[in-house]
Design a protein around this motif. Sequence first.
Motif: not given
Length: 430
Positions: A381-405
Amino acid sequence: MRSQHKIAAMLLGIFMSLMAPAALANLLSEDGAVKSEYMEVQRDSEVYSLIGEHVIPVGEVKRGQLLKVFPADAEYYEFKFGQGIGFIDKGDVKSSSKSRKLKDELGELKKPLTNQNLITSRPINVYIAADNKSEIFGVLEENLRYPIIGKLKDRLNNTWYEVNIGERLGYVSELDSEIDTGIPVLTYHHMLKNEENKRFRNTSTTTSDAAFSNQMTYLKRAGYDTISLYQLEAYLKNQINLPGKVVVLTFDDGLKSVYRYAYPVLKNYGFRATAFVISSRIKRHPQKWNPDALQFMSISELREIQDVFDIQTHTHFLHRFDNKRRPVLLSRSLHNIEFDLERSRRALSQFNPHILYLAYPFGGYNQNGIQAAKDAGLHMALTTVQGKVKPGDNLFTLKRLYILRTDSIPTMAERIANKPSAPVTQSPIE
């Protein structure tokens, strides 16, 4: 010697049936049925591996080195390479007559993985000791992610990374590689032409079609591969090898503007993406385009984009706020969330029988949300908390990144590059 193209073509044909991580794991198992032995490399030999979805040259093992290989029916031997399998031509190795004791065969290799990887930005040497004057075991090609099994300091206080190649302990200098800071998962929502955007000018998550096209052009020219969430999951579970330069593209809500503006660009570049769809808002028939309204894709539009987009869930009825302007999921019971996710999976099954991934509405999640996702049989499951993901991360609180216009291409390049992300707690609300 066969040509590189012939070897690559042969291995690619074989690996079309070995894409599943379980198959890779089975090939590497030593359950008594698979015989392995250390063999000596007879010449500087190019080696191959499955990286992402492509069998490519991944480096070289030097003449005289030993590799622990597994027999295969084809014209190559298999050996452990990263989180997968490497291949070396059978004609390049032979049983060793040397009474050679490997100091690196045991001990260090038994340590658990640290869930850290290095990234190669150029071909780099792998040494048999933590000393760049020591014997070179082999070379790792550029644009690889490779697991680290340990770290140590030399007498000059320089850091060396320990790696396992063919059950041999090798050393890579920190000066020759970078520590992997994670894979960027990019988030998009709505998309409009600048001249037609009258209602959503102040909505930060609305991207212009021109900005999006420029961003995808940058990714293509900079050599990034787009990977699926299935590949991301396997990588986060230490099951497959991936290139160094990869991104995941995600689009929340299932908006018609994505079909109109993002889909043609992605298809043109051969990119892939994931559409997190609010299943209750799918339209029976396509709507006439109206840039002043927030429109959703129809059944036929969702089917059309599936050569680029993997369809996953953004819930059924939970994509709304409560009377306190908080994501409604946060105030729902575990049973209510589970029921909603099951309903969404049933509705989306016409597009994808494998609904395994969730994007929390508005990025809002709590323990009930996490538990409901697990109980529903979802894998991540993915959130909108900013950051990247790597092995060892909680698979149900994965971060993402916004690239704005409003972000320039240099800003985008900086944000997704292999360097630590700025500590931002939450991305803009959808």
